[in-house]
Design a protein around this motif. Structure first.
Motif, PDB file in Angstrom:
ATOM      1  N   SER A 141       0.759  -1.195  -0.034  1.00 53.24           N
ATOM      2  CA  SER A 141      -0.054  -0.114   0.109  1.00 53.24           C
ATOM      3  C   SER A 141       0.986   1.393   0.217  1.00 53.24           C
ATOM      4  O   SER A 141       0.311   2.120  -0.261  1.00 53.24           O
ATOM      5  CB  SER A 141      -0.941  -0.073   1.258  1.00 53.24           C
ATOM      6  N   VAL A 142       2.151   0.884   0.216  1.00 53.26           N
ATOM      7  CA  VAL A 142       2.972   2.395   0.233  1.00 53.26           C
ATOM      8  C   VAL A 142       3.426   2.868  -1.267  1.00 53.26           C
ATOM      9  O   VAL A 142       3.436   3.954  -1.325  1.00 53.26           O
ATOM     10  CB  VAL A 142       4.526   1.828   0.794  1.00 53.26           C
ATOM     11  N   SER A 143       3.298   2.071  -2.053  1.00 50.55           N
ATOM     12  CA  SER A 143       3.643   2.438  -3.577  1.00 50.55           C
ATOM     13  C   SER A 143       3.037   1.280  -4.351  1.00 50.55           C
ATOM     14  O   SER A 143       3.074   0.103  -4.370  1.00 50.55           O
ATOM     15  CB  SER A 143       5.185   2.580  -3.905  1.00 50.55           C
ATOM     16  N   GLU A 144       2.721   1.985  -5.397  1.00 52.76           N
ATOM     17  CA  GLU A 144       2.171   0.943  -6.754  1.00 52.76           C
ATOM     18  C   GLU A 144       3.260   0.222  -7.241  1.00 52.76           C
ATOM     19  O   GLU A 144       3.098  -0.995  -7.696  1.00 52.76           O
ATOM     20  CB  GLU A 144       1.484   2.003  -7.920  1.00 52.76           C
ATOM     21  N   ALA A 145       4.334   0.666  -7.210  1.00 53.54           N
ATOM     22  CA  ALA A 145       5.522  -0.083  -7.730  1.00 53.54           C
ATOM     23  C   ALA A 145       5.888  -1.292  -6.715  1.00 53.54           C
ATOM     24  O   ALA A 145       6.222  -2.488  -7.335  1.00 53.54           O
ATOM     25  CB  ALA A 145       6.946   0.750  -7.582  1.00 53.54           C
TER      26      ALA A 145
END
Length: 119
Positions: free
Chosen positions: A45-49
């Motif tokens: 959930s921190v980044s799409e990557a």
């Protein structure tokens, strides 16, 4: 470019709206902690990557957490983890060496024939 990874990693989502995803993530964490297996959580959930990294590593564009790896080896999803726990095969599922299984080094004192575990 993907970073090199080592040890047990569990991809999770700290903001999932799905009750099932949240409960399965907690169950994986609980079992690993009870078994004293060291692991790293990777929060997608921190980044799409990170979400794309997880899905790319598995080869499934629709995969949901939790997903479990040991180093660069994919171990499986929650259902496979659950099956391994039920079959008492968790260490094999996680591809752990004998030393990693107990989280300690075994040393032998041949003079006194004493066996000790060192953390």
């Amino acid at each position: 470019m993907r970073r090199a990874m080592s040890g047990v990693q569990v991809y999770i989502s700290s903001v999932s709206a799905s009750r099932e995803v949240r409960s399965t993530q907690l169950e994986v964490e609980r079992v690993l902690e009870i078994k004293r297996i060291k692991f790293k959580q990777i929060d997608i959930s921190v980044s799409e990557a990170l979400l794309e990294e997880m899905r790319s590593r598995i080869g499934n564009p629709n995969a949901l957490p939790p997903q479990i790896f040991n180093g660069d080896s994919y171990c499986g999803d929650y259902q496979q983890f659950y099956d391994a726990v039920e079959n008492e095969d968790i260490y094999h599922f996680l591809k752990l060496t004998q030393e990693q299984q107990c989280g300690c080094k075994i040393s032998t004192d041949y003079i006194n024939q004493n066996y000790t575990a060192e953390n």
